[in-house]
Design an enzyme around this catalytic site. Structure first.
Site, PDB file in Angstrom:
ATOM      1  CE  LYS A  56      -4.230  -1.705   2.254  1.00  0.00           C
ATOM      2  NZ  LYS A  56      -5.112  -1.812   3.262  1.00  0.00           N
ATOM      3  CG  ASP A 101      -2.038   8.379   7.017  1.00  0.00           C
ATOM      4  OD1 ASP A 101      -2.810   8.747   7.998  1.00  0.00           O
ATOM      5  OD2 ASP A 101      -1.204   7.487   6.616  1.00  0.00           O
TER       6      ASP A 101
END
Length: 488
Positions: free
Chosen positions: A68, A181
């Protein structure tokens, strides 16, 4: 007692898709003095970074991610001995070279003592790399969730919250309000134990456009609706970090808000903090976290008001961060081996005796290649140069040693870290510290985890009058030597 964890990120970064860097008001003197020593943003070649990381050696990996987030972060050292973190992206992560360069250059204009600053980038062919300041003392996630010796103190948790809010306020003032994030892995600790916000989170991955890789339970609600990150989304993530600091665990915001509504604050608070803060202090931090986690983005505070709210909560402000964190600080904070001590006191005679005593046992694989090629006349001459160098080195004829080892090195058939180390010390004995430093660096390029190469770099730096860099090299040598002894 904490659990042991795998390698964690030792550095990170930041970015916004739209708008240039705006001029901000003049920064106060304290900030300017702390970042004056940083070089301006520049572009590096892949070869420079290959040398800095010893060929992207596995031993220099400080964090790596799965499919990812396919990228790896390496620690490295530039020619001027500056320590760096190098983030190497998967080939498909930034297909648009121009966009990558624009983003990196824009983030590279930021300079603040609350950031792990972006120093440069590399964009050659399919290669996409970012270069940042190296932060040697792990991540907030490590110190909060996986601590080994002591839990983080309340005063330090409040300091982390304030410094992080100040970092966000600075980025906002420079037109970089978006941070992708934000989490406990994006907060890293410098040599002094001060928390810094990694600059990696300012760089958005352009391949899939995703701004969050964490569990959806921690993602701002508006991001789930629209797929877009806003400055208010960053404040929501800051609220989740406040919960981390308060609880010592990664609690989903929905669960934390349920506890807060039920006035069950005790269930939310880290039991390790018992007796370290008053009810009023705990209540204020919970209130601040609740405001950050409001469902409606417009009801959340901005970074400036977060700083204003956190300043009055600070405790033990006169105590250095490394003391609060229990982190060793400086070369005197750790025990040194005889070689390390000889290096610090610049005892060349003792260093010579140690190098002579260990011989060539660190040149793994060298003997096989030599024996295989001994039958050639050229190799025989090369071997003779090395043998003459060894005799001169043993008898402390360091000028002759330099000449003979140079003949051996220049042929280039056989690479020996020990020969570079011996020539390095010989250069030091001849009052040629710069040449000695270059050889010590080359020895570490060949053998990245060889502690003697670090010690010789330190001795060369001491001789050049570069005290701070020398102390860092001593510490690195000591760490490598301790690891070597533990595994042997």
């Amino acid at each position: 007692m904490g659990c042991r964890c795998s390698k964690l990120t030792a550095c990170c970064w930041v970015s916004e898709q739209n708008g240039p860097i705006h001029e901000a008001p003049k920064v106060e003197n304290e900030e300017k003095s702390e970042v004056d020593g940083l070089p301006t943003f520049r572009e590096y070649t892949i070869e420079q970074l290959r040398i800095a990381t010893s060929g992207f050696a596995v031993e220099n990996i400080v964090s790596e991610h799965g499919e990812k987030a396919p990228n790896v972060v390496y620690k490295g050292k530039l020619e001027n001995q500056s320590r760096i973190a190098v983030k190497r992206f998967n080939r498909s992560a930034w297909p648009d070279a121009r966009q990558f360069l624009e983003e990196a250059r824009s983030v590279g204009q930021l300079r603040n003592h609350r950031l792990a600053n972006l120093l440069g980038c590399c964009c050659e062919g399919d290669e996409r790399l970012l270069i940042a300041e190296f932060m040697p003392n792990e991540t907030l996630a490590k110190h909060l969730f996986h601590w080994e010796t002591q839990p983080m103190k309340w005063a330090m948790r409040l300091r982390v919250a304030l410094y992080l809010a100040q970092a966000l306020e600075y980025c906002t003032s420079k037109g970089r309000a978006l941070y992708h994030d934000l989490n406990a892995y994006r907060v890293v600790f410098d040599d002094d134990g001060n928390p810094r916000l990694s600059c990696f989170g300012l760089m958005k991955n352009s391949r899939d456009g995703k701004s969050y890789s964490t569990n959806l339970a921690f993602t701002p609600p508006e991001y789930l609706r629209t797929g877009r990150v806003t400055s208010e989304s960053v404040i929501y993530s800051f609220g989740t970090l406040l919960l981390d600091l308060l609880s010592g665990k990664h609690i989903p915001p929905s669960h934390a808000l349920d506890l807060i509504r039920d006035r069950n604050i005790q269930m939310l608070t880290d039991s390790c903090l018992e007796g370290q803060f008053s009810n009023d202090e705990g209540t204020e931090l919970v209130r601040l976290a609740s405001r950050c986690l409001q469902y409606e983005p417009r009801e959340r505070p901005n970074s400036k008001s977060l700083v204003a709210a956190l300043i009055p909560l600070q405790k033990e402000t006169e105590v250095p961060s490394h003391v609060l964190m229990g982190i060793p600080h400086g070369a005197t904070a750790f025990s040194l081996s005889p070689l390390g001590e000889a290096c610090v006191r610049m005892d060349m005679t003792a260093m010579h005796e140690i190098l002579e005593k260990i011989g060539y046992k660190d040149d793994e694989g060298a003997a096989t290649e030599l024996s295989f090629q001994m039958w050639t006349n050229q190799m025989q001459e090369t071997l003779n140069s090395k043998k003459k160098g060894d005799v001169a080195f043993r008898h402390k004829d360091f000028r002759a040693a330099v000449e003979c080892y140079t003949q051996f090195i220049d042929v280039g058939t056989m690479v020996s870290p020990t020969v570079f180390a011996r020539r390095s010390l010989s250069y030091l004995m001849n009052d040629m510290p710069l040449e000695a430093l270059n050889d010590a660096v080359q020895a570490q390029v060949i053998s990245p985890v060889w502690h003697i190469a670090s010690y010789l770099q330190a001795a060369s730096l001491f001789a050049l009058g570069r005290e701070n860099e020398a102390q860092i090299a001593v510490k690195e040598g000591s760490i490598l030597e301790e690891k070597r002894n533990a595994t042997s």
